[in-house]
Scaffold this active site. Structure first.
Site, PDB file in Angstrom:
ATOM      1  CB  CYS A  78      -3.140  11.026   8.523  1.00 43.09           C
ATOM      2  SG  CYS A  78      -4.740  10.843   7.701  1.00 43.09           S
ATOM      3  N   GLY A  90       0.821  -1.215   0.000  1.00 42.01           N
ATOM      4  CA  GLY A  90       0.000   0.000   0.000  1.00 42.01           C
ATOM      5  C   GLY A  90       0.850   1.258   0.000  1.00 42.01           C
ATOM      6  CE  LYS A 118     -11.081   6.512  11.898  1.00 42.72           C
ATOM      7  NZ  LYS A 118     -10.655   6.098  10.530  1.00 42.72           N
ATOM      8  CB  SER A 120      -1.711  10.294   0.120  1.00 40.09           C
ATOM      9  OG  SER A 120      -1.797  11.337   1.068  1.00 40.09           O
ATOM     10  CG  HIS A 179      -3.988  15.176   5.188  1.00 42.85           C
ATOM     11  ND1 HIS A 179      -4.102  14.725   3.895  1.00 42.85           N
ATOM     12  CD2 HIS A 179      -4.561  14.211   5.971  1.00 42.85           C
ATOM     13  CE1 HIS A 179      -4.709  13.538   3.899  1.00 42.85           C
ATOM     14  NE2 HIS A 179      -4.990  13.205   5.139  1.00 42.85           N
ATOM     15  CD  GLN A 199      -2.257  10.084   4.397  1.00 40.38           C
ATOM     16  OE1 GLN A 199      -1.803   9.843   3.296  1.00 40.38           O
ATOM     17  NE2 GLN A 199      -2.640   9.115   5.228  1.00 40.38           N
ATOM     18  CB  VAL A 253       0.947   3.645   4.747  1.00 39.05           C
ATOM     19  CG1 VAL A 253       1.730   3.701   6.052  1.00 39.05           C
ATOM     20  CG2 VAL A 253      -0.068   4.791   4.691  1.00 39.05           C
TER      21      VAL A 253
END
Lengths: 339, 339
Positions: A130, A14, A214, A160, A243, A317, A16
């Protein structure tokens, strides 16, 4: 404990996951062996680490035998399923999913802010959302200047955050639109090219989406301020990988001066002040992309409130918002002789 | 007064100027004659109106002889130079620039909000800043539900606010980046493709840029609330033509319920409620582009404040944020027999 570690990455293919590999290289992370894990669908993929091919293996309960530290980044359900196996095998698990973040027995850690929340012997550590991490890199240092009463944040979140497929969708869709062809949303629920939309997570009974929830609840846990008042609005913008967040912080008592705020950031780890009013240069996603530091600027008094300041923070991010924060947790555990 | 009008548009070739022509057609604006004016550089350009070619003329002091209503959209310095000539010639001037907005003798008008501020015989009327108009379409109706004490806004502004050349730059630069070529900022000070940046206007001693200052001060004037506390953060995002705004409104006394807020918007002119939590459909720039109405949604209690609500508004910057608002002022003057 060894000074070289048997390392596993779950979710290696992925967006990340790939950053983990780059970070291990660029930070000279003490990798003795590297095991890359993913679902059956991605197993067999070849990835490169320090010039050598590493084949991604299918995740199995027994995958963690002999592993010292496992970085999980394959979604909450995989984390819930495999973290117990990894812990049983003796590994320390740093989990990038939301699976355990709000579990009171699991520390939720931004190393610059609350590394001390990791208790002796705790081997399951949650990596925060994030947007929460990036916001807190701009908010937590301000606690030196007074008691924070309320935070109001509006985010400008990049593709992302929804993974590599969302980044590709933004690029491919934008290409299509520029060629006069129709935009076809597949990964995202709405057209993303030259558009923006409210964060595409479920909305709860209070009207907040999951991302906002979150930001509110993880931030309270990380700061150890369970009653901190936070107003969050999370929005996706057509930016690829960093971000941005427009933040207002209200203090109890008088607001700090701009100079006091700047000084705090100049002295803070993990942030870089970008606040050039004369040349109109402030934090931007392109400048934050690929950077470990979170950029902080637009520092000014909030003229609408006697005790508030506003600022603008931008962070990568995939790095500080995800892989880098997790790697930093591991590094700090190592430095403390706890891994 | 005639029921057909001799109309002039100054700045006809710009992004806003072109919208005037489309609006005159689509709204059946009673145009008896149409004079298109621009600087020497654009004079000679052919534009189309109701199927016929109209040649743009160079602006001159005597251009306004016989004109009933003139729409100005060629920047503040042109407005300052030519408005006196147009007024002397007997025209009503609706000025889209910032030249006269904060002049206490000039009404600054959003027709749905403060049309009554146009005094008898006043023939110079200022059209507000686009971000202020779009914000106020979401804020002003809330005054029915209580006294507003404070507004906190973060904007997501599109390229159109910087004109047609900025829109082209965003498209061309994005094409280049997607082709692996370097992005070359010419119109904008920063790379715009897949990036965002703080609004590129001068920063004052308080740390606010000119756009934010306009939002604060123009909104106070339009609402007739000179002490209203407003916190504004203005940001440009890579969207082509509609501005989005994340807004929190604090009331004196208890906050209205979500249903009360929705009802007010359902009954308000010029706004459309887009607030579908179940399907995650909220206001988006692509849906607002080309629409006269400002879209309003994400209505919810601000859980960080006992008396506040949050919402998200999106409006077409070239329409309600500029040309449409100006045309609506003229139409309302006509309907009142004052033009």
């Amino acid at each position: 404990m060894s000074s070289q570690y048997h390392v596993a990455v779950l979710g290696a293919t992925g967006a990340v996951g790939q950053e983990f590999l780059s970070l291990f290289e660029s930070r000279d992370f003490p990798v003795r062996s590297l095991k890359l894990l993913a679902s059956a669908r991605s197993a067999g993929t070849q990835m490169r680490f320090k010039g050598e091919a590493v084949v991604v293996e299918e995740i199995k309960p027994e995958s963690f035998e002999g592993i010292d530290v496992a970085f999980f980044s394959a979604g909450a359900s995989r984390s819930k399923e495999y973290a117990p196996h990894a812990l049983r095998a003796g590994a320390t698990v740093i989990d990038n999913s939301s699976a355990f973040r709000m579990d009171p027995s699991v520390p939720l850690v931004v190393p610059e802010i609350n590394f001390d929340s990791i208790g002796e012997g705790q081997r399951l550590i949650a990596n925060p959302n994030c947007s929460a991490i990036i916001m807190l890199m701009g908010v937590a240092p301000l606690r030196k200047l007074g008691k924070i009463e309320r935070v109001i944040v509006s985010t400008y979140q990049s593709a992302s955050g929804a993974g590599a497929s969302a980044m590709r969708e933004l690029e491919e869709q934008t290409k299509a639109v520029l060629a006069g062809k129709p935009a076809e949303p597949k990964v995202m629920p709405h057209v993303y090219a030259f558009n923006l939309f409210s964060h595409n997570t479920a909305i709860n009974e209070y009207g907040y989406n999951d991302e906002e929830w979150k930001v509110i609840h993880e931030s309270r846990k990380i700061l150890g301020m369970p009653d901190l008042r936070i107003n969050a609005t999370c929005v996706r913008v057509p930016v690829l990988r960093a971000h941005s967040e427009s933040i207002t912080v209200e203090f109890q008592g008088p607001a700090p001066t701009e100079d006091e705020v700047r000084r705090v950031f100049l002295e803070s780890e993990g942030v870089r002040l970008v606040d050039d009013r004369e040349n109109n240069v402030f934090p931007m996603p392109l400048d934050a992309s690929g950077q470990g530091d979170v950029l902080v600027g637009r520092i000014r008094r909030d003229l609408s409130h006697p005790s508030a300041i506003s600022l603008f923070v931008v962070g990568d991010q995939l790095l500080k918002g995800a892989a880098l924060n997790a790697v930093q947790i591991a590094e700090k555990l190592m430095a403390a002789g706890r891994l």
